[in-house]
Design a protein around this motif. Structure first.
Motif, PDB file in Angstrom:
ATOM      1  N   PRO A  36      34.975 -23.973 -75.805  1.00  0.00           N
ATOM      2  CA  PRO A  36      36.115 -24.184 -74.919  1.00  0.00           C
ATOM      3  C   PRO A  36      37.389 -23.604 -75.504  1.00  0.00           C
ATOM      4  N   GLU A  37      38.326 -23.321 -74.631  1.00  0.00           N
ATOM      5  CA  GLU A  37      39.633 -22.867 -75.090  1.00  0.00           C
ATOM      6  C   GLU A  37      40.348 -24.034 -75.741  1.00  0.00           C
ATOM      7  N   PHE A 100      28.005 -33.838 -84.411  1.00  0.00           N
ATOM      8  CA  PHE A 100      28.942 -34.237 -85.455  1.00  0.00           C
ATOM      9  C   PHE A 100      30.343 -33.847 -85.005  1.00  0.00           C
ATOM     10  N   MET A 101      31.337 -34.496 -85.579  1.00  0.00           N
ATOM     11  CA  MET A 101      32.725 -34.216 -85.268  1.00  0.00           C
ATOM     12  C   MET A 101      33.405 -33.569 -86.470  1.00  0.00           C
ATOM     13  N   HIS A 173      32.632 -29.308 -77.731  1.00  0.00           N
ATOM     14  CA  HIS A 173      33.570 -29.958 -76.813  1.00  0.00           C
ATOM     15  C   HIS A 173      34.839 -30.347 -77.556  1.00  0.00           C
ATOM     16  N   THR A 174      35.939 -30.401 -76.854  1.00  0.00           N
ATOM     17  CA  THR A 174      37.185 -30.843 -77.468  1.00  0.00           C
ATOM     18  C   THR A 174      37.236 -32.367 -77.485  1.00  0.00           C
ATOM     19  N   GLY A 175      37.867 -32.905 -78.517  1.00  0.00           N
ATOM     20  CA  GLY A 175      38.020 -34.350 -78.650  1.00  0.00           C
ATOM     21  C   GLY A 175      39.285 -34.660 -79.419  1.00  0.00           C
ATOM     22  N   ILE A 180      33.792 -31.770 -81.015  1.00  0.00           N
ATOM     23  CA  ILE A 180      32.491 -32.438 -80.958  1.00  0.00           C
ATOM     24  C   ILE A 180      31.434 -31.336 -80.880  1.00  0.00           C
ATOM     25  N   VAL A 181      30.667 -31.201 -81.947  1.00  0.00           N
ATOM     26  CA  VAL A 181      29.683 -30.127 -82.040  1.00  0.00           C
ATOM     27  C   VAL A 181      28.297 -30.695 -81.764  1.00  0.00           C
ATOM     28  N   VAL A 182      27.621 -30.152 -80.758  1.00  0.00           N
ATOM     29  CA  VAL A 182      26.279 -30.594 -80.390  1.00  0.00           C
ATOM     30  C   VAL A 182      25.278 -29.563 -80.903  1.00  0.00           C
TER      31      VAL A 182
END
Length: 211
Positions: A36-37, A100-101, A173-175, A180-182
């Protein structure tokens, strides 16, 4: 803690229940999402909380400790990358996903992202010094550390870890101030026979599981 069902056990129980009632347990293959940006956190998104109090309260939640590693880029003259990580969780049984974050300001994350793969090294109670070595910023974190390439991705699998999970990056994903890495699990194992209790981090200190 010995009687507490792990994430994988709970997921397996849920899948068995869904199958028993005829509910679907699988979905069509999902393509990995593009990164994501990224943007800065706006002032109106900041909660009126004291950050010190936030850390103090959340510090009461004990977590396991891992080292996330990624293979190097020999063509760029760079060795493998790695960092200590508490925020690792199992995410999905079918398909097998973990997450993991990582902080957006991490200097190691861009190298992991560039590799597109990573290995989660779950640390044992006797590996707190190994964790400290990977918690520092800069320097050669792999100096004096024994490792072999993980079978699916080639990311460093550290010697002596009780368990490892070898993954490809599935989505990011942004958090807030973290990402947030899947990861999609490609291989995993428990190579250490008679492994000690897991390394636990609680209220700013390392500990172990007893009883």
């Amino acid at each position: 803690m010995g009687n507490v069902m792990g994430h994988a056990g709970m997921a397996a129980t849920a899948v068995r229940y869904l199958r028993s009632v005829g509910a679907p347990t699988t979905a069509a293959p999902v393509a990995a999402m593009p990164r994501p940006e990224l943007r800065a956190v706006r002032e109106d998104e900041r909660a009126p909380l004291d950050q010190g109090e936030f850390r103090r309260v959340l510090g009461h939640f004990a977590s396991g400790v891992t080292v996330i590693t990624a293979p190097g880029a020999p063509d760029e003259g760079r060795g493998p990358a790695g960092f200590a990580c508490q925020s690792f969780v199992s995410l999905s049984l079918d398909p097998p996903l973990v997450a993991f974050m990582v902080g957006r300001t991490s200097r190691t994350w861009p190298r992991v992202a560039g590799a597109g793969v990573f290995c989660v090294n779950v640390l044992g109670a006797d590996q707190s010094e190994l964790c400290r070595a990977f918690a520092v910023s800069g320097g050669d974190k792999f100096a004096g550390v024994e490792w072999v390439p993980a079978p699916a991705t080639g990311a460093p699998l550290l010697a002596g870890v009780p368990a490892w999970i070898d993954c490809t990056i599935h989505a990011v994903h942004t958090g807030g101030d973290h990402l947030i890495v899947v990861g999609h699990v490609a291989a995993l194992g428990t190579p250490r026979q008679g492994a000690p209790s897991p390394l636990i981090f609680h209220q700013g200190r390392f500990g172990t599981v007893s009883g």
